[in-house]
Scaffold this motif. Structure first.
Motif, mmCIF file in Angstrom:
data_model
loop_
_atom_site.group_PDB
_atom_site.id
_atom_site.type_symbol
_atom_site.label_atom_id
_atom_site.label_comp_id
_atom_site.label_asym_id
_atom_site.label_seq_id
_atom_site.Cartn_x
_atom_site.Cartn_y
_atom_site.Cartn_z
ATOM 1 N N ILE A 182 0.829 -1.210 0.000
ATOM 2 C CA ILE A 182 0.000 0.000 0.000
ATOM 3 C C ILE A 182 0.866 1.263 0.000
ATOM 4 N N GLN A 183 2.125 1.123 -0.441
ATOM 5 C CA GLN A 183 3.051 2.237 -0.312
ATOM 6 C C GLN A 183 2.604 3.473 -1.080
ATOM 7 N N ARG A 184 2.032 3.276 -2.273
ATOM 8 C CA ARG A 184 1.615 4.443 -3.055
ATOM 9 C C ARG A 184 0.569 5.261 -2.296
ATOM 10 N N ILE A 185 -0.370 4.565 -1.635
ATOM 11 C CA ILE A 185 -1.388 5.270 -0.861
ATOM 12 C C ILE A 185 -0.773 5.896 0.388
ATOM 13 N N ARG A 186 0.189 5.202 1.007
ATOM 14 C CA ARG A 186 0.843 5.756 2.187
ATOM 15 C C ARG A 186 1.586 7.036 1.837
ATOM 16 N N VAL A 187 2.266 7.045 0.689
ATOM 17 C CA VAL A 187 2.986 8.238 0.263
ATOM 18 C C VAL A 187 2.012 9.391 0.036
ATOM 19 N N ALA A 188 0.897 9.096 -0.642
ATOM 20 C CA ALA A 188 -0.113 10.132 -0.884
ATOM 21 C C ALA A 188 -0.699 10.634 0.429
ATOM 22 N N THR A 189 -0.924 9.711 1.367
ATOM 23 C CA THR A 189 -1.481 10.081 2.666
ATOM 24 C C THR A 189 -0.532 10.985 3.440
ATOM 25 N N LEU A 190 0.742 10.625 3.458
ATOM 26 C CA LEU A 190 1.725 11.408 4.208
ATOM 27 C C LEU A 190 2.134 12.687 3.489
ATOM 28 N N LEU B 114 -3.498 3.694 13.582
ATOM 29 C CA LEU B 114 -4.014 2.842 12.507
ATOM 30 C C LEU B 114 -5.499 3.078 12.269
ATOM 31 N N ALA B 115 -6.246 3.320 13.332
ATOM 32 C CA ALA B 115 -7.677 3.601 13.183
ATOM 33 C C ALA B 115 -7.890 4.902 12.409
ATOM 34 N N THR B 116 -7.052 5.891 12.691
ATOM 35 C CA THR B 116 -7.128 7.156 11.963
ATOM 36 C C THR B 116 -6.773 6.953 10.494
ATOM 37 N N ALA B 117 -5.718 6.169 10.246
ATOM 38 C CA ALA B 117 -5.312 5.879 8.864
ATOM 39 C C ALA B 117 -6.405 5.124 8.131
ATOM 40 N N LYS B 118 -7.045 4.187 8.811
ATOM 41 C CA LYS B 118 -8.125 3.400 8.210
ATOM 42 C C LYS B 118 -9.256 4.307 7.735
ATOM 43 N N SER B 119 -9.645 5.257 8.573
ATOM 44 C CA SER B 119 -10.720 6.184 8.200
ATOM 45 C C SER B 119 -10.329 7.016 6.986
ATOM 46 N N TYR B 120 -9.059 7.452 6.960
ATOM 47 C CA TYR B 120 -8.603 8.269 5.840
ATOM 48 C C TYR B 120 -8.553 7.450 4.552
ATOM 49 N N TYR B 121 -7.992 6.242 4.636
ATOM 50 C CA TYR B 121 -7.907 5.384 3.460
ATOM 51 C C TYR B 121 -9.288 5.107 2.878
ATOM 52 N N GLU B 122 -10.238 4.801 3.749
ATOM 53 C CA GLU B 122 -11.590 4.462 3.294
ATOM 54 C C GLU B 122 -12.253 5.650 2.608
ATOM 55 N N SER B 123 -11.885 6.852 3.019
ATOM 56 C CA SER B 123 -12.469 8.040 2.396
ATOM 57 C C SER B 123 -11.881 8.296 1.002
ATOM 58 N N LYS B 124 -10.728 7.667 0.718
ATOM 59 C CA LYS B 124 -10.044 7.919 -0.549
ATOM 60 C C LYS B 124 -10.182 6.772 -1.539
ATOM 61 N N CYS B 125 -10.462 5.555 -1.035
ATOM 62 C CA CYS B 125 -10.544 4.402 -1.927
ATOM 63 C C CYS B 125 -11.925 4.282 -2.569
#
Length: 217
Positions: free
Chosen positions: A162-170, A206-217
């Motif tokens: 999931i590195q591409r999404i992690r990079v975009a997130t950070l 991780l819970a915060t990241a999960k919420s953010y990922y779900e809003s973007k996927c």
């Protein structure tokens, strides 16, 4: 008198070196967005195509890259795949953080704290690439401190998937601030040898990241 036995130092195989280089390209977002072919990667790394082919096969098997038939690319992550990965991380990483607090020695704790200071400096300077680098180093040192090689390998593979999404997130300043807050809390947990606090901080991050990922996927 017994004779001492001197064994030669084993050097990493070329395939393993190529594998590590390609994995770093994925990890730091430098693997070509449009994909790459074996021949171009061979020229870029200055090696023959055979070790590149072997490394690419392994990375595809791990889900870090995918073979399109015309080359290799970082796969798109579906919402379902993201949910599965985050659920797995929520099961494993809080415990890994607790293990690290219990097992880390003083130099390991200092190395983890050094990466958080690097994140702080990068955040203040507005240097996203430096923040991502220190974030990656923080995770590497945290996983090493947990003292379980197989667990670290599993989590590193999940990170790379999931590195591409992690990079975009950070790359989002607000997410950098949230990450930094939780990493500071983990540093405090290391200093106090508080396994529960480290586990809780990791779980909340991780819970915060999960919420953010779900809003973007």
């Amino acid at each position: 008198m017994s004779a001492s036995l001197s064994l030669p130092v084993r050097q990493p195989r070329l395939r393993d070196q190529v594998y590590a280089s390609l994995r770093e390209m994925v990890r730091f977002g430098t693997f070509p967005d449009g994909g790459a072919v074996e021949q171009d990667l061979s020229k870029q790394l200055g090696v023959s195509r055979t070790p590149v082919r072997e490394a690419l096969f392994q990375l595809c098997r791990e889900g870090v890259l995918e073979d399109t038939g015309r080359g290799y690319r970082v796969p798109e992550v579906t919402r379902e795949a993201m949910q599965e990965i985050v659920e797995l991380r929520l099961l494993i990483e809080p415990q890994a953080a607790a293990m690290a607090v219990n097992r880390a020695d003083a130099p390991q704790i200092a190395a983890i704290a050094e990466q958080v200071r690097g994140e702080e400096a990068a955040y203040e300077a507005g240097d996203t690439q430096a923040f991502i680098l220190h974030n990656s180093n923080f995770r590497t040192r945290l996983l090493k401190a947990c003292g379980n090689t197989r667990l670290a390998q599993v989590l590193e593979t999940l990170d790379d998937q999931i590195q591409r999404i992690r990079v975009a997130t950070l790359s989002v300043r607000e997410n950098q601030a949230t990450t930094l807050d939780h990493h500071r809390a983990m540093c405090a947990a290391f200093e106090q040898r508080d396994e529960a606090a480290a586990s809780d901080s990791m779980r909340r991050l991780l819970a915060t990241a999960k919420s953010y990922y779900e809003s973007k996927c």
